[in-house]
Design an enzyme around this catalytic site. Sequence first.
Site, PDB file in Angstrom:
ATOM      1  CG  ASP A 126      -1.612   5.601   2.670  1.00 44.89           C
ATOM      2  OD1 ASP A 126      -1.770   5.460   1.440  1.00 44.89           O
ATOM      3  OD2 ASP A 126      -2.508   6.015   3.423  1.00 44.89           O
ATOM      4  CG  ASP A 127       0.043   8.896   0.593  1.00 45.40           C
ATOM      5  OD1 ASP A 127       0.163   8.882  -0.641  1.00 45.40           O
ATOM      6  OD2 ASP A 127      -0.990   8.529   1.194  1.00 45.40           O
ATOM      7  CG  HIS A 130      -1.099   6.225  -2.628  1.00 51.58           C
ATOM      8  ND1 HIS A 130      -2.219   6.072  -3.405  1.00 51.58           N
ATOM      9  CD2 HIS A 130      -1.426   5.761  -1.390  1.00 51.58           C
ATOM     10  CE1 HIS A 130      -3.186   5.551  -2.667  1.00 51.58           C
ATOM     11  NE2 HIS A 130      -2.734   5.339  -1.440  1.00 51.58           N
ATOM     12  CD  GLU A 148      -7.670   6.511   4.209  1.00 53.73           C
ATOM     13  OE1 GLU A 148      -8.114   6.537   3.045  1.00 53.73           O
ATOM     14  OE2 GLU A 148      -6.586   7.062   4.538  1.00 53.73           O
ATOM     15  CG  HIS A 191      -1.942   1.068   1.237  1.00 53.23           C
ATOM     16  ND1 HIS A 191      -3.170   0.936   1.828  1.00 53.23           N
ATOM     17  CD2 HIS A 191      -1.931   2.328   0.719  1.00 53.23           C
ATOM     18  CE1 HIS A 191      -3.865   2.053   1.685  1.00 53.23           C
ATOM     19  NE2 HIS A 191      -3.113   2.919   1.018  1.00 53.23           N
ATOM     20  CG  HIS A 215      -7.470   3.322  -0.771  1.00 56.60           C
ATOM     21  ND1 HIS A 215      -6.700   2.780  -1.749  1.00 56.60           N
ATOM     22  CD2 HIS A 215      -6.650   4.139  -0.040  1.00 56.60           C
ATOM     23  CE1 HIS A 215      -5.463   3.236  -1.628  1.00 56.60           C
ATOM     24  NE2 HIS A 215      -5.398   4.063  -0.605  1.00 56.60           N
TER      25      HIS A 215
HETATM   26  N1  ADE Z   1      -4.371   8.790  -2.106  1.00 53.71           N
HETATM   27  C1  ADE Z   1      -3.159   8.815  -1.549  1.00 53.71           C
HETATM   28  N2  ADE Z   1      -3.225   8.370  -0.296  1.00 53.71           N
HETATM   29  C2  ADE Z   1      -4.514   8.038  -0.036  1.00 53.71           C
HETATM   30  C3  ADE Z   1      -5.213   7.508   1.073  1.00 53.71           C
HETATM   31  N3  ADE Z   1      -4.619   7.217   2.226  1.00 53.71           N
HETATM   32  N4  ADE Z   1      -6.537   7.322   0.954  1.00 53.71           N
HETATM   33  C4  ADE Z   1      -7.167   7.618  -0.171  1.00 53.71           C
HETATM   34  N5  ADE Z   1      -6.553   8.109  -1.249  1.00 53.71           N
HETATM   35  C5  ADE Z   1      -5.236   8.326  -1.183  1.00 53.71           C
HETATM   36 ZN    ZN Z   2      -3.639   4.797   0.316  1.00 53.83          ZN
END
Ligand code: ADE
Ligand code: ZN
Length: 330
Positions: free
Chosen positions: A277-278, A18, A199, A16, A196
């Site tokens: 994630d990011d 991006h 969340e 997971h 996703h």
């Molecule tokens: N795009 C990038 N990170 C995300 C996340 N945690 N949830 C939804 N879209 C995303």
């Molecule tokens: Zn994500």
Amino acid sequence: MVTKEFCYNLPKAELHLHIEGTFEPELIFTIAQKNNVTLKYKSVEEIRKAYNFSNLQDFLDIYYQGMSVLIHEQDFFDLTWAYLQKAHEQGVKHAEIFFDPQGHTARGVSFEKVITGISGALEKGQKELGISYKLIMCFLRHLSEQDALKTWEEAKPYLKNIHGVGLDSSEVGNPPSKFSNVYTKAREAGLFCVAHAGEEGPASYIYEALDILKVVRIDHGNHSLDDQQLVDRLVKEKMPLTVCPLSNLKLKVVEDLSKHPLKKMMDAGLLVTLNSDDPAYFGGYIGDNYFEIAKTLNLSEDDLKLLAKNSINATQLDQSSKNQLLEKIA
Ligand code: ADE
Ligand code: ZN
């Protein structure tokens, strides 16, 4: 107490991630200057100061601004290569990463530049760092299914470089069922599906992802815990959840890391994996996620080994490749 070194050295898969969420402020500045893009921030410190989010949408607004400096194939290559070096330092042996083509094509950047840049770096990572990979094309769920279908058509010449499809961006109000047609096309073309779900959105979105989009993993899935029948089903089906602790903290899905439901999920028998994630926006890459959550929830080395094994078992690799990676976890 587990050490950071143990967390970094544990062989693992990242499922997971991006790629646009790995865009570190220093690289944003370098590429913006090269491309003559004027940023509204004057320094790296000023960018970092803006990374104070109240929810998912707050983050997404800044995330789309950040990625807007990416223009050339080389920019996408440099972004991906920077991530792979970090991932290598933190024990990643296999990565199944997301990209957001609509975040680029909507600005006039060609699909070809995006995919060629990312794929070039992934190939180099496989050869030079030993990181195998799959690439997952995400559809932005705040846009229409029509827009996703247009993106699917643009992707068709490059399907040898794209292995799966995913669904990201603003979750609440944009249920998985909105994308049933484009997911059917992707599945019929032989791609695997993830999304996703849960969340910020309700457990019903997780049911839709399973039953309508026919996903092989749920990205996040925190809200599955609101529905015991759903938990029982996810356990029975060995459905992987790609959990992202530092993301959940930064986006206020949990108010404090000590309140993170990871342990509850593990105790329920869910096939949970840890991911970043990011990472450029949330303060840590995958090894940092292992370390921070282990410290806070008092996880043992055995707990972390189980999470790393789960990550390998949750990949889309064939069984013999999984076994080779599993053998590396002592
Ligand atoms: N795009 C990038 N990170 C995300 C996340 N945690 N949830 C939804 N879209 C995303
Ligand atoms: Zn994500």
